[in-house]
Design a protein around this motif. Structure first.
Motif, PDB file in Angstrom:
ATOM      1  N   ASP A   1       0.838  -1.198   0.000  1.00  0.00           N
ATOM      2  CA  ASP A   1       0.000   0.000   0.000  1.00  0.00           C
ATOM      3  C   ASP A   1       0.880   1.257   0.000  1.00  0.00           C
ATOM      4  OD1 ASP A   1       0.989  -0.501   2.486  1.00  0.00           O
ATOM      5  OD2 ASP A   1      -0.811   0.143   3.574  1.00  0.00           O
ATOM      6  N   SER A   2       1.759   1.310  -0.979  1.00  0.00           N
ATOM      7  CA  SER A   2       2.674   2.461  -1.085  1.00  0.00           C
ATOM      8  C   SER A   2       2.675   2.972  -2.516  1.00  0.00           C
ATOM      9  CB  SER A   2       4.088   2.064  -0.674  1.00  0.00           C
ATOM     10  OG  SER A   2       4.614   1.124  -1.594  1.00  0.00           O
ATOM     11  N   MET A   3       3.249   4.124  -2.686  1.00  0.00           N
ATOM     12  CA  MET A   3       3.374   4.703  -4.030  1.00  0.00           C
ATOM     13  C   MET A   3       4.730   5.373  -4.166  1.00  0.00           C
ATOM     14  SD  MET A   3       0.620   7.811  -3.594  1.00  0.00           S
ATOM     15  CE  MET A   3       0.718   8.969  -2.232  1.00  0.00           C
ATOM     16  N   THR A   4       5.250   5.373  -5.399  1.00  0.00           N
ATOM     17  CA  THR A   4       6.534   6.009  -5.681  1.00  0.00           C
ATOM     18  C   THR A   4       6.271   7.359  -6.334  1.00  0.00           C
ATOM     19  OG1 THR A   4       7.615   3.870  -5.952  1.00  0.00           O
ATOM     20  CG2 THR A   4       8.728   5.778  -6.906  1.00  0.00           C
TER      21      THR A   4
ATOM     22  N   ALA B   1       3.654   5.741   1.963  1.00  0.00           N
ATOM     23  CA  ALA B   1       2.368   5.063   2.103  1.00  0.00           C
ATOM     24  C   ALA B   1       1.305   5.860   1.352  1.00  0.00           C
ATOM     25  CB  ALA B   1       2.004   4.921   3.576  1.00  0.00           C
ATOM     26  N   THR B   2       0.331   5.147   0.817  1.00  0.00           N
ATOM     27  CA  THR B   2      -0.658   5.817  -0.033  1.00  0.00           C
ATOM     28  C   THR B   2      -1.466   6.871   0.725  1.00  0.00           C
ATOM     29  OG1 THR B   2      -2.116   3.942   0.413  1.00  0.00           O
ATOM     30  CG2 THR B   2      -0.935   3.936  -1.683  1.00  0.00           C
ATOM     31  N   GLU B   3      -1.590   6.704   2.046  1.00  0.00           N
ATOM     32  CA  GLU B   3      -2.403   7.664   2.805  1.00  0.00           C
ATOM     33  C   GLU B   3      -1.585   8.837   3.345  1.00  0.00           C
ATOM     34  OE1 GLU B   3      -0.927   4.611   5.765  1.00  0.00           O
ATOM     35  OE2 GLU B   3      -1.733   4.592   3.725  1.00  0.00           O
ATOM     36  N   THR B   4      -0.302   8.933   2.986  1.00  0.00           N
ATOM     37  CA  THR B   4       0.550  10.015   3.506  1.00  0.00           C
ATOM     38  C   THR B   4       0.027  11.378   3.072  1.00  0.00           C
ATOM     39  OG1 THR B   4       2.449   8.535   3.318  1.00  0.00           O
ATOM     40  CG2 THR B   4       2.928  10.871   3.643  1.00  0.00           C
ATOM     41  N   PRO B   5      -0.104  12.328   4.017  1.00  0.00           N
ATOM     42  CA  PRO B   5      -0.602  13.668   3.679  1.00  0.00           C
ATOM     43  C   PRO B   5       0.352  14.402   2.732  1.00  0.00           C
ATOM     44  CG  PRO B   5      -0.580  13.305   6.060  1.00  0.00           C
ATOM     45  CD  PRO B   5       0.151  12.166   5.441  1.00  0.00           C
ATOM     46  N   GLU B   6      -0.216  15.347   1.965  1.00  0.00           N
ATOM     47  CA  GLU B   6       0.565  16.120   0.996  1.00  0.00           C
ATOM     48  C   GLU B   6       1.740  16.831   1.658  1.00  0.00           C
ATOM     49  OE1 GLU B   6      -0.031  20.070  -1.795  1.00  0.00           O
ATOM     50  OE2 GLU B   6      -1.734  18.703  -1.560  1.00  0.00           O
ATOM     51  N   LYS B   7       1.501  17.425   2.823  1.00  0.00           N
ATOM     52  CA  LYS B   7       2.549  18.175   3.506  1.00  0.00           C
ATOM     53  C   LYS B   7       3.757  17.276   3.831  1.00  0.00           C
ATOM     54  CE  LYS B   7       3.157  21.349   7.391  1.00  0.00           C
ATOM     55  NZ  LYS B   7       2.519  21.956   8.603  1.00  0.00           N
TER      56      LYS B   7
ATOM     57  N   LYS C   1      -1.003  14.597  -7.298  1.00  0.00           N
ATOM     58  CA  LYS C   1      -1.362  13.468  -6.436  1.00  0.00           C
ATOM     59  C   LYS C   1      -0.943  12.113  -7.012  1.00  0.00           C
ATOM     60  CE  LYS C   1      -5.067  11.681  -3.552  1.00  0.00           C
ATOM     61  NZ  LYS C   1      -6.480  11.801  -3.134  1.00  0.00           N
ATOM     62  N   GLY C   2      -0.188  11.396  -6.184  1.00  0.00           N
ATOM     63  CA  GLY C   2       0.218  10.038  -6.528  1.00  0.00           C
ATOM     64  C   GLY C   2       1.294   9.932  -7.583  1.00  0.00           C
ATOM     65  N   LYS C   3       1.784  11.082  -8.074  1.00  0.00           N
ATOM     66  CA  LYS C   3       2.744  11.009  -9.185  1.00  0.00           C
ATOM     67  C   LYS C   3       4.012  11.825  -8.979  1.00  0.00           C
ATOM     68  CE  LYS C   3      -0.714  10.120 -12.789  1.00  0.00           C
ATOM     69  NZ  LYS C   3      -1.314  10.626 -14.054  1.00  0.00           N
ATOM     70  N   LEU C   4       3.856  13.106  -8.577  1.00  0.00           N
ATOM     71  CA  LEU C   4       4.980  14.013  -8.748  1.00  0.00           C
ATOM     72  C   LEU C   4       4.991  15.126  -7.703  1.00  0.00           C
ATOM     73  CD1 LEU C   4       7.249  15.148 -10.779  1.00  0.00           C
ATOM     74  CD2 LEU C   4       5.399  16.480 -11.786  1.00  0.00           C
TER      75      LEU C   4
END
Length: 804
Positions: free
Chosen positions: A742-745, A761-767, A795-798
């Motif tokens: 449940d992670s993202m690069t 982790a996918t739920e990590t806040p933007e900040k 979001k989720g990319k860059l």
């Protein structure tokens, strides 16, 4: 920040322990799963290792350590390619004998290599300038001679007036000496050659069996230059002379409007009419001042002068003017070329310059004319036009029919030709292996019997260049020859090209000093070919092709069992400084010694790794090495302060540990140590947030670190009570089920260019994502301590960071 880890105390401690325990000694016969890794050995031209040496040798050492921990019996030897011009030029300048300066440089380099912490077995080290080694260089010459591959002939050679020696074509590629920059001239000399051309096709075929970069294979294919074509016989009008031309496109024979002949052609004097003698003689003199490669280069205007003679066209009977042109070489093809200006760009340029007719004889499928420079001549489509009985035939069919017709008339035949020329091995220098040949009073050459090897290099010589080999002036050398062979006998005064020394050294590493055999057959069978060979791409058409030829020849002689010396080849990248190659003249050379003294060899090694993938290199930055230093200090504090045998590791950190094992394993295998270090930095960030880490986690982390920072890893391993050396532990394995799913690069850009990536982790806040992006070590390099003006998250990319 306090500095807890002291490399100046730790590194000598472990170097001593490794040496005392013979941790890197290698038993060639007991190895069960041998893995032969070799880096092109250095030339000891300077007293110290430079940054390029550190990059070239420390990173492969880390890769070999990684392979050893994965269970392979890694054989990773080191030697010195010690003969050659730099030591001799230093002797000319200072009077210091090359043997003395070379020994001093080699001794200094060994001390520095040991300080680097590389795992070389120094008992197996080689030095090509020692009699024990060059005895085999001379033995190889005798084998070539015995098997008909070494011969002596007169010919024009590339001559450097300053260095006063012959240069191979590869050493004079732009018409200037690669060593001193002097303009090279052509000079007639009697020289020794090795018949590499006999192996042209085998060298081409072998490229299909080895794992080499495609670019390097292409360079060798082009250098060997296989051409399938046809020899055509042309009668000379009014003379009892027939000249041969070779062409790959005999389908264009009806488009011939002129022919050109080499200035060195043996029949040229018989072909010059009286009114053209003065012009041709002057032109021939000018041609001697150009190298072969200079004459062939297409970007320089082609020149020529008429001989006054004409050739008779074999089909039409038309008279074809014959000119002398220096772009035609006597040592490639027949020395005569038919000019087809409608379908060859070089011929077209020549025809336009000297006003020859341009006659079309083939056309494309669309009915247009074309030059063969723009198409694949062996798969061309189209048809023959205005060519007598062959008109209307498809080009390839017509090419075969024309060849068959010429063959039946006995005025031509099918032929395969190669550009590769025989290897000129004679050099008029002192610091090299003497050629093991003597001459009787009649001037006839005789190979020296093996019992007299090594045929020692004399020491009573002057080093100053005179145009003759310095050995010519050795009284001892002549006296020794007469004593053994008789009065009036003379030794060969030339020495061998130093590429001969490096053409077989990979075999002598397996010999362990055996003076009876070049190599033990069983060892060669088991350890060859070299599994992984590392070196620069600039050697593609010199060392790498010569070593392949020698190995193939030795196989034919029954000495070895393999055709190829190097199964896999890898080219390292380049370390630059502010975008430019480091050089003394540019004043941008970085001294490793000062930085190793300040930071230690592990930190210096890791920074070189962190600059980029090994195959690419990178640009030097003083701030970058400070970042690696901080990382090492943090690792040291983590392991010495936060390890707790009783702690139960958090599931998040455990999952991260398995992820970092996978990442480091995959990246190390590809020699992408830069991203392996980045992954460990990310894990360190997470581990530091824990109240404590388990001993198992700590030990695995240190094992992952050990190929990249061997001294630090041994120190930390000992601190945790680990048994033996960390390098002798098994490489950690990961559990697929434990990998975080449940992670993202997230890619991280700085000013529009990707400078790193983070895994969250996918739920990590933007900040938090932006904060992690800014703390990425590689990103920090490009932020240069500045706060971004803009921070954009896709979001989720860059994450995109903009700094001024």
């Amino acid at each position: 920040m306090p500095r807890d880890y002291n490399p100046s105390a730790v590194e000598p401690k472990w170097q001593k322990k490794w040496e005392e325990a013979k941790a890197f000694s290698f038993d060639l016969d007991k190895a069960k799963d041998p893995f032969y890794c070799l880096v092109m050995f250095p030339y000891p031209s300077g007293a110290r290792l430079h940054v390029g040496h550190w990059f070239q040798y420390s990173i492969p050492d880390s890769w070999c350590r990684f392979q050893r921990m994965r269970g392979k019996d890694v054989f990773h030897p080191m030697g010195f390619d010690a003969f050659g011009l730099p030591a001799e030029n230093y002797a000319i300048k200072t009077g210091t004998p090359p043997a003395e300066s070379t020994k001093e440089n080699v001794d200094n380099m060994i001390v520095q290599f040991k300080r680097m912490g590389v795992m070389y077995d120094w008992d197996k080290a080689l030095n090509t300038s020692t009699p024990e080694y060059y005895r085999w260089t001379q033995w190889l010459f005798l084998q070539m001679h015995k098997n008909g591959l070494a011969y002596r002939k007169d010919g024009n050679v590339n001559w450097c007036p300053s260095c006063q020696t012959v240069l191979a074509n590869e050493q004079a590629q732009d018409g200037h000496c690669e060593r001193c920059g002097t303009e090279v001239i052509q000079k007639p000399l009697t020289q020794w050659y090795w018949n590499i051309t006999k192996y042209s096709q085998k060298l081409l075929d072998g490229l299909e069996t080895i794992d080499w970069p495609e670019k390097t294979k292409i360079m060798q294919r082009n250098w060997i230059g296989r051409s399938e074509g046809c020899d055509v016989s042309w009668k000379v009008d009014g003379k009892d002379i027939v000249l041969e031309t070779f062409t790959t496109t005999v389908d264009t024979i009806y488009g011939v409007t002129f022919a050109v002949i080499s200035p060195e052609h043996p029949l040229i004097d018989q072909l010059i009419t009286d009114e053209h003698k003065a012009t041709v003689t002057a032109y021939k003199t000018l041609a001697t001042k150009k190298t072969d490669l200079d004459r062939m280069m297409g970007d320089k205007g082609k020149t020529g002068v008429p001989t006054g003679s004409f050739l008779i066209h074999p089909f039409t009977g038309a008279k074809v003017p014959l000119w002398v042109a220096d772009y035609v070489l006597m040592n490639y093809g027949t020395g005569v070329v038919m000019g087809v200006p409608a379908h060859d760009q070089r011929d077209m340029d020549f025809a336009k310059k000297y006003d020859f007719p341009i006659v079309q004889s083939i056309e494309s499928e669309s009915g247009e004319t074309f030059v063969y420079d723009d198409v694949d001549k062996y798969n061309v489509k189209g048809k023959i036009i205005d060519s007598g009985e062959f008109t209307g035939l498809p080009i390839l069919e017509g090419r075969k029919k024309i060849t068959d017709t010429l063959t039946k008339k006995k005025i031509g035949k099918a032929k395969i030709q190669y550009k590769l020329r025989d290897w000129l091995v004679s050099r008029q220098r002192y610091w090299g292996a003497p050629i093991p040949v003597v001459y009787d009073p009649g001037g006839n050459p005789h190979p020296i019997p093996e019992e007299h090897l090594p045929w020692l290099l004399p020491t009573d010589v002057e080093f100053k260049p005179t145009g003759k080999s310095p050995l010519t002036y050795s009284k001892e050398f002549i006296a020794r020859t007469e004593k053994i062979f008789g009065k009036g006998w003379r030794p060969e005064f030339d020495t061998m090209d130093t590429f001969v020394c490096s053409s077989f050294y990979y075999l002598r590493f397996l010999a362990e000093g055996n003076m009876e055999k070049l190599v033990e057959k069983e060892r060669e069978k088991k350890l060859m070919p070299v599994d992984f060979y590392i070196g620069g791409p600039e050697h593609a058409c010199m060392h790498l092709i010569y070593a392949r030829f020698v190995m193939m020849a030795l196989k034919d002689f029954g000495i070895v069992s393999h055709d190829e010396p190097f199964q896999r080849l890898f080219h390292q990248g380049l370390i630059t400084n502010k975008g430019a190659k480091m050089s003394k003249s540019k004043g941008n050379v970085v001294s490793p010694d000062e930085l190793v003294q300040k930071y230690g060899s592990d930190i210096f090694r890791m920074y070189l790794m962190f600059m980029g993938p090994f195959g690419e290199g990178g640009d030097w930055s003083d701030t970058g090495i400070k970042g690696i230093d901080r990382f090492v200090q943090r690792v040291y504090r983590l392991i010495t302060e936060k390890v707790n045998k009783k702690v139960e590791q958090s599931s998040g950190l455990t999952a991260g540990l398995h992820a970092v094992i996978k990442k480091v394993s995959d990246d190390a295998e590809r020699l992408h140590f830069n991203t392996a270090i980045s992954a460990m930095m990310e894990f360190l960030n997470a581990a530091e947030k824990e109240e404590a880490i388990s001993e198992e986690t700590a030990k695995i982390f240190v094992q992952l670190l050990s190929p990249m920072a061997p001294h630090l890893a041994e120190e930390l391993w000992e601190h945790m009570g680990g048994k033996g050396f960390v390098i002798d532990q098994e490489w950690p394995t990961y559990d697929e089920a434990m990998l975080v799913t449940d992670s993202m690069t997230i890619a991280v850009q700085v000013n529009g260019k990707v400078r790193g990536q983070i895994t969250v982790a996918t739920e990590t806040p933007e900040k938090e994502i932006i904060a992690q992006a800014k703390s990425n070590p590689n990103v920090q390099k490009f932020l240069e301590g500045k706060d971004p003006k803009k921070e954009i998250y896709v979001k989720g990319k860059l994450v995109s960071l903009v700094v001024s």
